[in-house]
Scaffold this active site. Structure first.
Site, PDB file in Angstrom:
ATOM      1  NE  ARG A 115      -3.116  -2.667   2.855  1.00  0.00           N
ATOM      2  CZ  ARG A 115      -3.784  -3.026   3.941  1.00  0.00           C
ATOM      3  NH1 ARG A 115      -4.149  -2.103   4.809  1.00  0.00           N
ATOM      4  NH2 ARG A 115      -4.113  -4.289   4.161  1.00  0.00           N
TER       5      ARG A 115
ATOM      6  CD  GLU B 122      -1.145  -4.353  -2.257  1.00  0.00           C
ATOM      7  OE1 GLU B 122      -2.124  -5.120  -2.223  1.00  0.00           O
ATOM      8  OE2 GLU B 122      -1.002  -3.393  -1.457  1.00  0.00           O
TER       9      GLU B 122
ATOM     10  CG  ASP C 226      -5.417  -2.772  -1.461  1.00  0.00           C
ATOM     11  OD1 ASP C 226      -5.344  -3.995  -1.627  1.00  0.00           O
ATOM     12  OD2 ASP C 226      -4.731  -2.137  -0.625  1.00  0.00           O
TER      13      ASP C 226
HETATM   14  O1  G3P Z   1      -1.465  -8.186  -2.030  1.00  0.00           O
HETATM   15  C1  G3P Z   1      -1.034  -8.596  -0.786  1.00  0.00           C
HETATM   16  C2  G3P Z   1      -1.930  -8.072   0.299  1.00  0.00           C
HETATM   17  O2  G3P Z   1      -2.112  -6.698   0.082  1.00  0.00           O
HETATM   18  C3  G3P Z   1      -3.249  -8.765   0.331  1.00  0.00           C
HETATM   19  O3  G3P Z   1      -3.965  -8.508   1.500  1.00  0.00           O
HETATM   20  O4  G3P Z   1      -5.662  -7.387   2.855  1.00  0.00           O
HETATM   21  O5  G3P Z   1      -3.449  -6.336   2.595  1.00  0.00           O
HETATM   22  O6  G3P Z   1      -5.037  -6.387   0.700  1.00  0.00           O
HETATM   23  P1  G3P Z   1      -4.549  -7.089   1.922  1.00  0.00           P
HETATM   24 CA    CA Z   2      -3.746  -5.381  -0.954  1.00  0.00          CA
END
Ligand code: G3P
Ligand code: CA
Length: 254
Positions: A16, A42, A44
């Site tokens: 993130r 990374e 979302d």
């Molecule tokens: O992509 C790895 C990780 O980000 C997945 O879990 O809940 O942090 O989105 P989360």
């Molecule tokens: Ca994630």
């Protein structure tokens, strides 16, 4: 002995952005990761009520903004009025929930490669998985892109739609446990990698994934000892909220 699949990433992926140091999934977080020398981050992505892709982790606004309620029922205009930084520290007051377009522009400008996770609420059905995949792929096609990309999701339909629409875009299947079924699904979806919770990784899983042609990426790892152990097991990369704590091994970082 099967050959080890080529990792689609560098060994450390800023989770993130650099979520341990700046408010997750904000411009400040991605800039922080870049300052640390991280080559991959990374994020979302989710859809707003008006069908635009924004970068936020939870399916509600409550934890990481001064707003509340589901992301999916808020318009982009309403989300843009929110403060996505103060919850982390007053120093980050005024940070916004970025659009995916903004994150693509920023990561491209910073030279950061991107693992884009297609994030769906538990209750979301296949139509929403399709809509999110379509919206994200449209953004990827519409302007600057990070140097390298990996699209991941816990949701099979979302990955299947990506495979249809953009077969050459590398994909990863996200699984909390990484059992034989997860390997089977990742292969069936034409994925390059299996992204697994770090606690579920052992040498059997890594061997099984490698034998199926999949790299293994593990989340979320902030401890250098754990990082070294996972790497010794054959894990290609870890997602870290604190990439500054992990010593990357020598070698190319892209
Ligand atoms: O992509 C790895 C990780 O980000 C997945 O879990 O809940 O942090 O989105 P989360
Ligand atoms: Ca994630």
């Amino acid at each position: 002995m099967p050959s080890v699949p080529a990792a689609p990433t560098a060994p450390v992926i800023g989770h993130r952005g650099a979520a341990g140091l700046a408010p997750e999934n904000t411009a400040a977080s991605f800039r922080t990761a870049a300052r640390l020398g991280v080559r991959w981050v990374e994020c979302d992505a989710q859809l707003t009520a008006d069908g635009l892709a924004v970068v936020i982790h939870d399916d509600t606004l409550d934890r990481t903004t001064d707003g509340s309620g589901p992301v999916r029922t808020a318009t982009l205009a309403a989300i843009r009025r929110l403060d996505a930084g103060s919850w982390s520290s007053p120093a980050f007051r005024g940070e916004k929930v970025p659009t995916l377009r903004e994150v693509l522009d920023l990561t491209a400008a910073l030279g950061l490669s991107l693992n884009l996770e297609l994030k769906l609420a538990e209750r979301a059905g296949p139509a929403e998985e399709d809509a999110l995949a379509a919206a994200c792929l449209a953004e990827l096609a519409s302007g600057p892109r990070p140097p390298r990309l990996l699209v991941s999701s816990f949701r099979r339909e979302a990955l299947a739609r990506c495979a249809e629409r953009a077969p050459d875009l590398p994909r990863a299947f996200l699984a909390a446990d990484g059992d034989a079924e997860a390997v089977r699904v990742a292969v069936a979806l034409g994925c390059r990698a299996l992204n697994v919770a770090a606690g579920a990784v052992d040498r059997h899983l890594v061997r099984r994934a490698h034998a199926a042609g999949l790299a293994v990426l593990a989340y979320t790892v902030d401890d250098p000892e754990r990082f070294r152990l996972l790497r010794s097991l054959g894990v290609a990369a870890v997602f870290s909220d604190h990439p500054e704590r992990l010593t990357t091994p020598p070698g190319p970082h892209r």
